[in-house]
Write a protein that holds these residues in place. Structure first.
Motif, short mmCIF file in Angstrom:
data_model
loop_
_atom_site.label_atom_id
_atom_site.label_comp_id
_atom_site.label_asym_id
_atom_site.label_seq_id
_atom_site.Cartn_x
_atom_site.Cartn_y
_atom_site.Cartn_z
N GLU A 164 9.29 -0.60 8.06
CA GLU A 164 7.86 -0.73 7.82
C GLU A 164 7.48 -0.13 6.46
O GLU A 164 6.70 -0.70 5.71
CB GLU A 164 7.08 -0.03 8.92
N ASN A 165 8.08 1.00 6.14
CA ASN A 165 7.78 1.64 4.85
C ASN A 165 8.20 0.76 3.68
O ASN A 165 7.49 0.67 2.68
CB ASN A 165 8.46 3.00 4.75
N ARG A 171 5.68 -0.73 0.84
CA ARG A 171 5.92 -0.54 -0.60
C ARG A 171 5.97 -1.88 -1.33
O ARG A 171 5.44 -2.02 -2.43
CB ARG A 171 7.21 0.24 -0.83
#
Length: 64
Positions: free
Chosen positions: A12-13, A17
């Motif tokens: 998810e990160n 980004r």
């Protein structure tokens, strides 16, 4: 049939980004306020929160 473990998937990160790197244009302010009113009318709290943030990002003021 052979499978390889673990299957690599974006986290998810990493997705956040990647989305943050490209600027997405906002729709016209009239559309934002129309969606805000629609979210309020159908009592969609998540949609209302999203629209408030989008209007604020556009530079408008949203009262509580």
């Amino acid at each position: 049939m052979s499978s390889r473990w673990p299957v690599r998937r974006p986290t998810e990160n990493a997705a956040i980004r990647a989305a943050d790197r490209s600027e997405r244009p906002l729709p016209p302010v009239q559309v934002l306020f129309a969606d805000l009113i629609t979210s309020y009318a159908i009592k969609d709290r998540r949609g209302l929160n999203l629209m408030c943030h989008r209007v604020a990002r556009f530079g408008g003021e949203v009262g509580e």
